[in-house]
Design a protein around this motif. Structure first.
Motif, PDB file in Angstrom:
ATOM      1  N   LEU A  82     -15.521  16.078 -36.668  1.00  0.00           N
ATOM      2  CA  LEU A  82     -15.394  16.808 -35.398  1.00  0.00           C
ATOM      3  C   LEU A  82     -16.120  16.075 -34.277  1.00  0.00           C
ATOM      4  O   LEU A  82     -15.623  15.982 -33.151  1.00  0.00           O
ATOM      5  CB  LEU A  82     -15.942  18.224 -35.552  1.00  0.00           C
ATOM      6  N   LEU A  83     -17.289  15.556 -34.585  1.00  0.00           N
ATOM      7  CA  LEU A  83     -18.009  14.769 -33.586  1.00  0.00           C
ATOM      8  C   LEU A  83     -17.283  13.461 -33.290  1.00  0.00           C
ATOM      9  O   LEU A  83     -17.305  12.979 -32.158  1.00  0.00           O
ATOM     10  CB  LEU A  83     -19.431  14.488 -34.061  1.00  0.00           C
ATOM     11  N   GLY A  84     -16.639  12.891 -34.312  1.00  0.00           N
ATOM     12  CA  GLY A  84     -15.847  11.683 -34.098  1.00  0.00           C
ATOM     13  C   GLY A  84     -14.673  11.931 -33.173  1.00  0.00           C
ATOM     14  O   GLY A  84     -14.318  11.069 -32.357  1.00  0.00           O
ATOM     15  N   MET A  85     -14.058  13.107 -33.292  1.00  0.00           N
ATOM     16  CA  MET A  85     -12.969  13.458 -32.376  1.00  0.00           C
ATOM     17  C   MET A  85     -13.479  13.568 -30.947  1.00  0.00           C
ATOM     18  O   MET A  85     -12.785  13.204 -29.999  1.00  0.00           O
ATOM     19  CB  MET A  85     -12.324  14.772 -32.811  1.00  0.00           C
ATOM     20  N   GLN A  86     -14.709  14.049 -30.795  1.00  0.00           N
ATOM     21  CA  GLN A  86     -15.298  14.167 -29.468  1.00  0.00           C
ATOM     22  C   GLN A  86     -15.467  12.789 -28.827  1.00  0.00           C
ATOM     23  O   GLN A  86     -15.342  12.655 -27.613  1.00  0.00           O
ATOM     24  CB  GLN A  86     -16.649  14.861 -29.576  1.00  0.00           C
ATOM     25  N   PHE A  87     -15.720  11.778 -29.651  1.00  0.00           N
ATOM     26  CA  PHE A  87     -15.903  10.429 -29.134  1.00  0.00           C
ATOM     27  C   PHE A  87     -14.604   9.630 -29.109  1.00  0.00           C
ATOM     28  O   PHE A  87     -14.623   8.431 -28.827  1.00  0.00           O
ATOM     29  CB  PHE A  87     -16.958   9.682 -29.946  1.00  0.00           C
ATOM     30  N   THR A 102      -9.611   6.359 -38.493  1.00  0.00           N
ATOM     31  CA  THR A 102     -11.056   6.114 -38.495  1.00  0.00           C
ATOM     32  C   THR A 102     -11.820   7.372 -38.884  1.00  0.00           C
ATOM     33  O   THR A 102     -12.841   7.299 -39.575  1.00  0.00           O
ATOM     34  CB  THR A 102     -11.510   5.613 -37.117  1.00  0.00           C
ATOM     35  N   LEU A 103     -11.335   8.523 -38.465  1.00  0.00           N
ATOM     36  CA  LEU A 103     -11.978   9.781 -38.856  1.00  0.00           C
ATOM     37  C   LEU A 103     -11.916   9.989 -40.359  1.00  0.00           C
ATOM     38  O   LEU A 103     -12.882  10.453 -40.977  1.00  0.00           O
ATOM     39  CB  LEU A 103     -11.323  10.959 -38.134  1.00  0.00           C
ATOM     40  N   LEU A 104     -10.797   9.630 -40.963  1.00  0.00           N
ATOM     41  CA  LEU A 104     -10.675   9.740 -42.418  1.00  0.00           C
ATOM     42  C   LEU A 104     -11.639   8.792 -43.113  1.00  0.00           C
ATOM     43  O   LEU A 104     -12.304   9.169 -44.096  1.00  0.00           O
ATOM     44  CB  LEU A 104      -9.234   9.457 -42.842  1.00  0.00           C
ATOM     45  N   VAL A 105     -11.747   7.579 -42.616  1.00  0.00           N
ATOM     46  CA  VAL A 105     -12.680   6.611 -43.200  1.00  0.00           C
ATOM     47  C   VAL A 105     -14.116   7.093 -43.033  1.00  0.00           C
ATOM     48  O   VAL A 105     -14.936   6.977 -43.938  1.00  0.00           O
ATOM     49  CB  VAL A 105     -12.476   5.212 -42.582  1.00  0.00           C
ATOM     50  N   LEU A 106     -14.442   7.661 -41.887  1.00  0.00           N
ATOM     51  CA  LEU A 106     -15.770   8.210 -41.646  1.00  0.00           C
ATOM     52  C   LEU A 106     -16.079   9.326 -42.637  1.00  0.00           C
ATOM     53  O   LEU A 106     -17.164   9.369 -43.231  1.00  0.00           O
ATOM     54  CB  LEU A 106     -15.873   8.733 -40.210  1.00  0.00           C
ATOM     55  N   PHE A 107     -15.119  10.214 -42.843  1.00  0.00           N
ATOM     56  CA  PHE A 107     -15.298  11.322 -43.781  1.00  0.00           C
ATOM     57  C   PHE A 107     -15.524  10.814 -45.196  1.00  0.00           C
ATOM     58  O   PHE A 107     -16.440  11.255 -45.893  1.00  0.00           O
ATOM     59  CB  PHE A 107     -14.073  12.249 -43.723  1.00  0.00           C
ATOM     60  N   VAL A 108     -14.704   9.861 -45.632  1.00  0.00           N
ATOM     61  CA  VAL A 108     -14.824   9.337 -46.997  1.00  0.00           C
ATOM     62  C   VAL A 108     -16.129   8.566 -47.179  1.00  0.00           C
ATOM     63  O   VAL A 108     -16.809   8.718 -48.206  1.00  0.00           O
ATOM     64  CB  VAL A 108     -13.601   8.459 -47.347  1.00  0.00           C
TER      65      VAL A 108
END
Length: 139
Positions: A33-38, A44-50
């Protein structure tokens, strides 16, 4: 914990799992959610989560070794930082490397595979080392 008839390895593993669920799973869930804010891309959000899902248990497992080693020592906070911080660095490098590779357009799989290997090694050896350190601190 040391007086129960169950193996200390499984007790430590259970306590570490509970600690991870309470303290780090919310971070893993909020980070995209914070990644979406940025303005990060969905890939990339999926990679961040994993990478967070695989990396945060390693930080808990390695931290438990340091906490057990410094149990009952004065000035243990400084000592734990000196002992554990060098072991955190590879996890942080591989996790941020996976996200950075995804942003640049390179495959993040090598970094995620290395994080997975560190997780497997930590799951096998960290509860054992923590249990041994707890037994030593009892003496």
């Amino acid at each position: 914990m040391l007086l129960t008839p169950q193996p200390l390895y499984f007790i430590v593993l259970g306590k570490l799992f509970a600690q991870w669920m309470v303290s780090e799973v919310p971070l893993v869930l909020i980070a995209p959610l914070l990644g979406m804010q940025f303005g990060l891309a969905p890939n990339t959000l999926l990679v961040l989560f994993v990478s967070l899902l695989v990396g945060t248990p390693v930080l808990s497992l390695v931290g438990s070794i340091g906490a057990a080693l410094t149990l009952g020592l004065r000035g243990g906070g400084v000592l734990i930082a000196v002992l554990i911080l060098p072991l955190y660095i590879p996890v942080l490098i591989f996790g941020s490397g996976a996200v950075d590779a995804s942003i640049v357009g390179i495959s993040p799989q090598p970094n995620l595979y290395l994080l997975g290997a560190v997780l497997v090694l930590s799951l096998v050896f960290a509860p054992w080392a923590t249990a041994a350190a707890l037994r030593i601190s009892l003496e």
